[in-house]
Design a protein around this motif. Structure first.
Motif, PDB file in Angstrom:
ATOM      1  N   GLY A 292       0.915  -1.092   0.021  1.00 24.57           N
ATOM      2  CA  GLY A 292      -0.012  -0.169  -0.127  1.00 24.57           C
ATOM      3  C   GLY A 292       0.857   1.308   0.056  1.00 24.57           C
TER       4      GLY A 292
ATOM      5  N   ALA B 273      -0.860   0.526  -3.672  1.00 25.59           N
ATOM      6  CA  ALA B 273      -2.022  -0.152  -4.038  1.00 25.59           C
ATOM      7  C   ALA B 273      -2.886  -0.301  -2.800  1.00 25.59           C
ATOM      8  N   LEU B 274      -3.940   0.640  -3.191  1.00 24.36           N
ATOM      9  CA  LEU B 274      -5.074   0.888  -2.242  1.00 24.36           C
ATOM     10  C   LEU B 274      -6.155  -0.146  -2.247  1.00 24.36           C
ATOM     11  N   ASN B 275      -6.176  -0.827  -3.333  1.00 24.60           N
ATOM     12  CA  ASN B 275      -7.336  -2.127  -3.488  1.00 24.60           C
ATOM     13  C   ASN B 275      -6.172  -3.288  -3.827  1.00 24.60           C
ATOM     14  N   LYS B 276      -5.546  -3.969  -2.911  1.00 24.37           N
ATOM     15  CA  LYS B 276      -4.599  -4.965  -3.039  1.00 24.37           C
ATOM     16  C   LYS B 276      -5.271  -6.243  -4.180  1.00 24.37           C
ATOM     17  N   LEU B 277      -6.942  -6.485  -3.631  1.00 24.37           N
ATOM     18  CA  LEU B 277      -7.529  -7.559  -4.262  1.00 24.37           C
ATOM     19  C   LEU B 277      -7.607  -7.181  -5.612  1.00 24.37           C
ATOM     20  N   GLU B 278      -7.755  -5.970  -6.029  1.00 23.63           N
ATOM     21  CA  GLU B 278      -7.851  -5.721  -7.701  1.00 23.63           C
ATOM     22  C   GLU B 278      -6.481  -5.932  -8.196  1.00 23.63           C
TER      23      GLU B 278
ATOM     24  N   TYR C 109      -4.189  -8.067  -7.097  1.00 20.95           N
ATOM     25  CA  TYR C 109      -3.999  -9.535  -7.019  1.00 20.95           C
ATOM     26  C   TYR C 109      -4.531 -10.312  -8.115  1.00 20.95           C
ATOM     27  N   GLU C 110      -5.978  -9.923  -8.450  1.00 18.57           N
ATOM     28  CA  GLU C 110      -6.630 -10.259  -9.674  1.00 18.57           C
ATOM     29  C   GLU C 110      -6.097 -10.063 -10.951  1.00 18.57           C
TER      30      GLU C 110
ATOM     31  N   ASN D 156      -5.329  -4.777   6.092  1.00 18.43           N
ATOM     32  CA  ASN D 156      -5.544  -4.615   4.672  1.00 18.43           C
ATOM     33  C   ASN D 156      -5.035  -5.684   3.816  1.00 18.43           C
ATOM     34  N   ASP D 157      -4.546  -6.606   4.528  1.00 18.60           N
ATOM     35  CA  ASP D 157      -4.195  -7.887   3.453  1.00 18.60           C
ATOM     36  C   ASP D 157      -5.145  -9.003   3.433  1.00 18.60           C
TER      37      ASP D 157
ATOM     38  N   PRO E  64      -8.243  -9.421   2.489  1.00 16.15           N
ATOM     39  CA  PRO E  64      -8.858  -9.744   1.091  1.00 16.15           C
ATOM     40  C   PRO E  64      -7.826 -10.815   0.348  1.00 16.15           C
TER      41      PRO E  64
END
Length: 174
Positions: free
Chosen positions: A65, A87-92, A94-95, A116-117, A119
């Protein structure tokens, strides 16, 4: 199936190892000098483990982040080309990594230490946290390392993966 066998099966399937930075690749402390210049410390054995992972053709990625020049420098030194900072949206992210490399959740591992990890940790095939991660994170991952963040946690996960995949012996033969 016992927990050890389940862990071994998960580790055997890993093709991509993704790591957070602060609290995982570092001990989570950030140093500033009088001019406000930031410095972070990285553990040499984690770095050597990442070199072994690369030699074993395991994909590696950094997902954090924060944004830090020290992380950019260390990633370049270790040959990690997938570096995603801020990376504010780590899941995004990751995908996107899964899609880019044509992988499924089961083929990915993630090492994270804070809320924040979660997700990403809740999606990957092999979720891991350093020994000193937040209690909520340690409670939800498949594997908690014996080593702390920035003190060998990453190396421990890499060793686990390489052993499960039968790739460890090439590094210990004399």
């Amino acid at each position: 199936m016992s927990i050890d066998l389940r862990l071994q099966e998960k580790a055997k399937a890993i093709r991509l190892l993704i790591m957070d930075v602060d609290g995982v690749l570092t001990d989570g402390r950030i140093f500033y000098n009088a001019e406000g210049i930031e410095a972070e410390a990285f553990f040499v054995r984690d770095g050597f483990g990442l070199r072994m992972a690369k030699q074993a053709e395991l994909l590696t990625a950094i997902l954090t982040g924060r944004t830090s020049g020290a992380v950019t420098h260390r990633a370049k030194e270790l040959g990690i080309s997938e570096v995603h900072q801020g990376a504010l949206n780590k899941l995004e992210v990751y995908e996107m990594l899964l899609h880019r490399h044509g992988l499924t959740d089961e083929a990915a591992a993630y090492i994270g230490d804070d809320l924040n990890d979660l997700p990403v940790l809740n999606r990957v095939g092999l979720s891991a946290a350093p020994a000193d991660a937040a209690a909520e994170v340690r409670a939800q991952v498949v594997y908690v390392t014996t080593q702390a963040g920035g003190r060998g946690a990453v190396r421990e996960v890499i060793d686990l993966i390489l052993k499960a995949q039968g790739r460890w012996e090439q590094f210990v033969e004399t």
